[in-house]
Write a protein that holds these residues in place. Structure first.
Motif, PDB file in Angstrom:
ATOM      1  N   LYS A 168       0.842  -1.196   0.000  1.00 21.10           N
ATOM      2  CA  LYS A 168       0.000   0.000   0.000  1.00 21.10           C
ATOM      3  C   LYS A 168       0.878   1.247   0.000  1.00 21.10           C
ATOM      4  CE  LYS A 168      -4.093  -1.975   2.168  1.00 21.10           C
ATOM      5  NZ  LYS A 168      -5.109  -1.846   3.241  1.00 21.10           N
ATOM      6  N   GLU A 170       1.012   5.582   0.716  1.00 19.77           N
ATOM      7  CA  GLU A 170       0.338   6.627   1.476  1.00 19.77           C
ATOM      8  C   GLU A 170       0.444   7.962   0.752  1.00 19.77           C
ATOM      9  OE1 GLU A 170       0.893   8.931   5.709  1.00 19.77           O
ATOM     10  OE2 GLU A 170       1.004   6.720   5.742  1.00 19.77           O
ATOM     11  N   LYS A 174      -3.536   9.133   3.689  1.00 24.20           N
ATOM     12  CA  LYS A 174      -4.445   8.024   3.417  1.00 24.20           C
ATOM     13  C   LYS A 174      -3.711   6.935   2.650  1.00 24.20           C
ATOM     14  CE  LYS A 174      -8.935   6.872   1.360  1.00 24.20           C
ATOM     15  NZ  LYS A 174     -10.134   7.383   0.670  1.00 24.20           N
ATOM     16  N   GLU A 175      -4.017   5.665   2.977  1.00 20.73           N
ATOM     17  CA  GLU A 175      -3.389   4.533   2.297  1.00 20.73           C
ATOM     18  C   GLU A 175      -4.208   4.110   1.081  1.00 20.73           C
ATOM     19  OE1 GLU A 175      -2.731   1.319   5.032  1.00 20.73           O
ATOM     20  OE2 GLU A 175      -0.679   1.994   5.431  1.00 20.73           O
ATOM     21  N   TYR A 176      -3.487   3.746   0.033  1.00 22.56           N
ATOM     22  CA  TYR A 176      -4.129   3.276  -1.194  1.00 22.56           C
ATOM     23  C   TYR A 176      -3.511   1.951  -1.627  1.00 22.56           C
ATOM     24  CZ  TYR A 176      -5.939   8.039  -1.611  1.00 22.56           C
ATOM     25  OH  TYR A 176      -6.564   9.238  -1.380  1.00 22.56           O
ATOM     26  N   GLN A 177      -4.375   1.015  -2.026  1.00 18.87           N
ATOM     27  CA  GLN A 177      -3.923  -0.230  -2.646  1.00 18.87           C
ATOM     28  C   GLN A 177      -3.928   0.028  -4.144  1.00 18.87           C
ATOM     29  OE1 GLN A 177      -3.910  -3.410  -0.526  1.00 18.87           O
ATOM     30  NE2 GLN A 177      -2.409  -3.961  -2.075  1.00 18.87           N
ATOM     31  N   GLN A 184      -5.063   5.239 -11.602  1.00 20.21           N
ATOM     32  CA  GLN A 184      -5.688   4.642 -10.434  1.00 20.21           C
ATOM     33  C   GLN A 184      -7.152   5.064 -10.293  1.00 20.21           C
ATOM     34  OE1 GLN A 184      -3.851   2.354  -8.382  1.00 20.21           O
ATOM     35  NE2 GLN A 184      -2.726   2.538 -10.310  1.00 20.21           N
ATOM     36  N   ALA A 186      -8.776   5.504  -7.730  1.00 19.29           N
ATOM     37  CA  ALA A 186      -8.929   6.472  -6.640  1.00 19.29           C
ATOM     38  C   ALA A 186      -8.789   7.912  -7.109  1.00 19.29           C
ATOM     39  CB  ALA A 186      -7.903   6.181  -5.546  1.00 19.29           C
ATOM     40  N   LEU A 199      -0.230  10.581  -6.418  1.00 19.46           N
ATOM     41  CA  LEU A 199      -0.647   9.186  -6.564  1.00 19.46           C
ATOM     42  C   LEU A 199      -0.345   8.660  -7.967  1.00 19.46           C
ATOM     43  CD1 LEU A 199      -1.986   6.695  -5.370  1.00 19.46           C
ATOM     44  CD2 LEU A 199      -4.201   7.602  -6.107  1.00 19.46           C
ATOM     45  N   SER A 203       2.240   5.665  -9.156  1.00 19.20           N
ATOM     46  CA  SER A 203       1.794   4.579 -10.028  1.00 19.20           C
ATOM     47  C   SER A 203       2.690   4.445 -11.256  1.00 19.20           C
ATOM     48  CB  SER A 203       0.344   4.825 -10.470  1.00 19.20           C
ATOM     49  OG  SER A 203      -0.074   3.859 -11.403  1.00 19.20           O
ATOM     50  N   GLU A 405     -11.142  -4.591  -3.919  1.00 18.36           N
ATOM     51  CA  GLU A 405     -10.708  -4.191  -2.580  1.00 18.36           C
ATOM     52  C   GLU A 405     -11.570  -4.909  -1.545  1.00 18.36           C
ATOM     53  OE1 GLU A 405      -8.227  -2.179   0.064  1.00 18.36           O
ATOM     54  OE2 GLU A 405      -8.114  -2.201  -2.132  1.00 18.36           O
TER      55      GLU A 405
END
Length: 640
Positions: A168, A170, A174-177, A184, A186, A199, A203, A405
């Motif tokens: 994951k 951060e 906030k954490e993102y998978q 992404q 998100a 982010l 990626s 998720e």
């Protein structure tokens, strides 16, 4: 009741050490079985049928093992995968250069064979030629050496990418998978443009440095496959790949991707202007790639009234599967799915079903593994643990894996629309396996060219949008109310919304794949990032606002073993899909049902889904449609 369920593995017993034991045992048994056939008479009953059965018996042992490597992963399974690279590769080389086995197929090709047998023999002779049967002793040694190198690189690359997905990240506290692809999901929900940029940057830079740097593996793989092509007398690896596909040439692939991407780029500029104006109203003057999905989601909500938040309460995972995916399969193919709670997969989050045809005969066992977890390979896929054919009474054991998720125990999982399409897509692959009715295991199910195998899966996505299907599964989880008519109509309209962006990012990745494997001077390349930049510019798909769906450093389709020089297959198959969708909606429709009827299911099953590779897949397609597909059908389908 299913006869084949007794062959469903007890996954609790399949530890890495046990998997290693049974795989080495199976390798030994399989090779001895083939050696025993070296002196058999070159007839169907004495040679071909025992050869096919030995291959099927081997597959039913090793398929669960390789499934667990992908679905569970982790250090022990990773080590096992590395251990098996060499013996599996040496077996393949031994088979492909076995003169006695080759001579049996040559002799068979001269007999008066039934069409399915003749096509299988023709296919296997081609595999021998592509596997080095015409090489001298030194050439075969060189080929085995490079094949061992390719297998090792593929394993290392795949394991590093799986670890990327297991970590994951951060951003903004906030954490993102991370998703396995570049843009992404998100990004649609992050309000702060700096966080969106951060982010996307994380990626896009996966594999460029650190412990999980894959750049050296990318270069080694491209060069190794080029060397292999030259050993076999081809100009490049892409040419070898296309020898067994339905696309006629590398040039034809480039032409398709180029034509579609040019049309998409024209629409992309128009879409960009709309989103830039919207961003400017928020005070964002420097509109970037990381902002696209965020503003596209808002534009979509304003234009169509759609958003993930609005849709989610109607899209609970198991309801979509059981009352959507299975419902459509029942209406079209007469299939009924029954939950088998007494049967287990390898993870407690999985569900197991038995599928039956309309006469009540079992088609086999279906397992679904929907959630992501550390060690699991990214993306979504289908695999046959046992592929049904005549000797199994056409019963199969088939899995679908995804990477949704996960939620806390006891909570419901609500899907975004892309995930709904994923469920329908992967079950389309499963249908291709369950409905197969071939004589041989080697011709059954999804054992077809890669640029044809995506036809049943992409085609099955159309039923996610069908009014009668949506009405059955898109019900509010708390109230049970059907999704409002307005929302359903907006979903229909959304199919072509934002297609320019998704088309360009796909074409960029597919053209990048072709560039790696069709470049005669690939041995001179030493900088992955620079090569990507030049390749995308030369292909005419370089865009500051749309990065490729995958970059080379996290593109396992292309740098492991599967879709190398074949990522174009999704789009090639889409031309076939567009024709079949039109067939369902027009020719096969009854009383305005859009083709959601059993007669349509019977016809497409007879022409395509039951045939596997028992004949040329293009022949199967024409048996249903009556003519070839065209790239124009893709543009129309995507609204471009």
């Amino acid at each position: 009741m299913s006869k084949i369920e007794k062959l469903l593995p007890n996954f609790n017993e399949l530890t890495p050490s046990e998997c290693e034991r049974i795989t080495f045992e199976a390798l030994d048994v399989y090779k001895k079985a083939l050696q025993n056939l070296e002196d058999a008479p070159a007839t169907v009953s004495d040679f071909l049928e025992p050869w096919d059965e030995a291959s099927e018996q081997f597959d039913r042992v090793v398929n669960p093992v390789f499934t667990l490597m992908s679905a569970i992963g982790g250090e022990e399974f990773d080590a096992l995968e590395q251990t098996l690279d060499e013996p599996m590769t040496r077996l393949a080389t031994w088979m492909n250069t076995n003169e006695k086995l080759y001579e049996k197929f040559v002799a068979l090709s001269k007999l008066d064979l039934d069409p399915e047998t003749a096509y299988l023999v023709e296919t296997e002779l081609k595999e021998f030629r592509l596997g080095g049967i015409d090489l001298d002793e030194q050439g075969r040694k060189d080929l085995e050496e490079v094949d061992l190198e390719i297998a090792s690189i593929a394993t290392q690359y795949g394991q590093k990418v799986a670890k990327m997905l297991g970590e994951k990240v951060e951003v903004g506290g906030k954490e993102y998978q991370l998703n396995n692809f570049t843009n992404q999901l998100a990004l649609s929900d992050i309000d702060d443009p700096r966080q969106r940029e951060e982010l996307l940057d994380i990626s896009m830079n996966r594999g460029f440095g650190g412990d999980l740097d894959t750049r050296d593996l990318v270069l080694k793989m491209a060069k190794a496959r080029h060397k292999r092509a030259q050993i076999l007398g081809f100009e490049n690896h892409a040419q070898i790949v296309l020898e067994t596909e339905t696309a006629p040439s590398v040039e034809a692939v480039y032409e398709l991707l180029s034509d579609v991407s040019k049309a998409a780029l024209k629409s992309l500029e128009k879409e960009a202007q709309v989103l830039k104006k919207r961003a400017a109203r928020d005070g964002l003057e420097d509109f970037k790639a990381s902002d696209w999905l965020y503003y596209q989601e808002r534009e979509k909500k304003d234009a169509l009234g759609l958003s993930s938040d609005v849709l989610k309460p109607y899209l609970e995972l198991w309801n979509v599967l059981e009352n959507g995916v299975f419902f459509a399969a029942n209406k079209i193919y007469g299939i009924t799915a029954k939950r088998r709670s007494g049967l287990r997969g390898w993870d407690d989050s999985m569900r197991v079903y038995e599928l039956e045809d309309e006469a009540g005969k079992s088609l086999g066992i279906f397992l679904i593994d929907p959630f992501t977890r550390p060690g699991k390979s990214g993306g979504a896929w289908m695999n046959s643990l046992i592929q049904g054919y005549s000797k199994t009474d056409y019963e199969s054991i088939i899995i679908n894996c995804a990477n949704f998720e996960p939620v806390a125990e006891g909570e419901e999982k609500f899907l975004v629309w892309d995930e709904v399409e994923t469920l329908f897509h992967e079950f389309g692959h499963a249908l291709h396996g369950f409905l197969s009715k071939t004589k041989y295991g080697s011709t059954a199910g999804t054992n077809v060219p890669r640029d044809f195998v995506e036809l049943p899966s992409q085609l099955n996505e159309m039923w996610a949008y069908h009014p009668q299907v949506i009405e059955n599964y898109a019900r509010h989880f708390d109230t049970g109310e059907v999704m409002p008519t307005e929302l359903r109509e907006q979903l229909q309209q959304s199919k072509t919304f934002g297609q320019a962006h998704s088309t360009v990012e796909f074409c960029a990745a597919a053209l990048l794949d072709q560039k790696w494997y069709s470049n005669a001077e690939i041995d001179q390349v030493d900088d992955v990032a620079e090569y990507e930049r030049k390749a995308l510019e030369e292909a005419g798909v370089s865009s500051a606002l749309v990065p490729p769906r995958y970059r080379s450093t996290y593109f396992p389709h292309v740098f492991t073993i599967g879709y190398d020089a074949g990522y174009y297959s999704y789009m090639w198959a889409e031309a076939l899909v567009a024709e079949c969708e039109n067939w369902f909606r027009n020719t096969a429709a009854q009383n305005g049902d859009g083709g959601l009827n059993r007669e349509a299911g019977r016809q497409i099953t007879d022409a395509i889904l039951s045939r596997g590779s028992s004949r040329d897949p293009q022949e199967s397609f024409k048996a249903l449609i009556g003519h070839d597909a065209s790239a124009g059908a893709i543009l129309s389908r995507r609204g471009l």
